[in-house]
Write a protein that holds these residues in place. Structure first.
Motif: not given
Ligand SMILES: [Zn+2]
Ligand SMILES: [Zn+2]
Length: 165
Positions: A16-30
């Motif tokens: 399994v290869t894991t690479t950083p992605a664009e941060p998730c902004t779906l949960l606006r409150s957080r």
């Protein structure tokens, strides 16, 4: 980027290869939450053919919880399906060429790898294989036949209940 091996068997390896992605902004409150892209690669140890599938934008915290338990998730399923299909196609897979009936009613299988011509024999009744009994003998078809015949004449083990090969 990080790569780690999550499961291995004699024939296949899964990494399994894991690479950083664009941060998730779906949960606006957080606010933005770290996310990763993930690629699962299944490789045949015999011929090095491989299958990869990926997922994008997965919350990093969630993935880190999931990763150690990956074998219990659906994440490995596409690779497992590929393994099943590949088993019948792999150019380096051993092919069953001869069978001998033992006195116990089981069969001794001789398999040959077409590419190299190397042969192996194993009993379907007991745990005996040519490699275990005669580790110093090279795996050519003639020695496999000799072992298979000799073993078939004396093995009284019944066929194993489940034949998965
Ligand atoms: Zn292969
Ligand atoms: Zn046997």
């Amino acid at each position: 980027m990080s790569t780690q091996t999550v499961s291995t068997s004699a024939a296949f390896e899964v990494t399994v290869t894991t690479t950083p992605a664009e941060p998730c902004t779906l949960l606006r409150s957080r606010g933005p939450m770290p996310a990763v892209d993930v690629t699962v690669t299944t490789t045949c140890r015999l011929c090095s053919a491989s299958h990869a599938h990926s997922g994008t934008g997965i919350l990093r915290d969630m993935w880190e919880i999931l990763l150690p338990k990956l074998e219990h998730t659906l994440w490995l399923k596409p690779g497992q399906e590929w393994v099943e299909a590949h088993a019948g196609e792999c150019p380096l897979r051993p092919l069953l060429v001869e069978q001998y009936l033992t006195v116990g009613g089981a069969t001794v299988d001789i398999k040959v790898v077409p590419e190299s011509g190397s042969a192996a024999a194993e009993c379907g009744g007991c745990p005996s294989t040519m490699a275990i009994d005669l580790p110093y003998i090279s795996g050519d078809i003639e020695s496999a036949r000799r072992w298979a015949q000799a073993h078939a004449e004396k093995c009284r083990a019944l066929p194993k209940p489940e034949v998965s090969r």
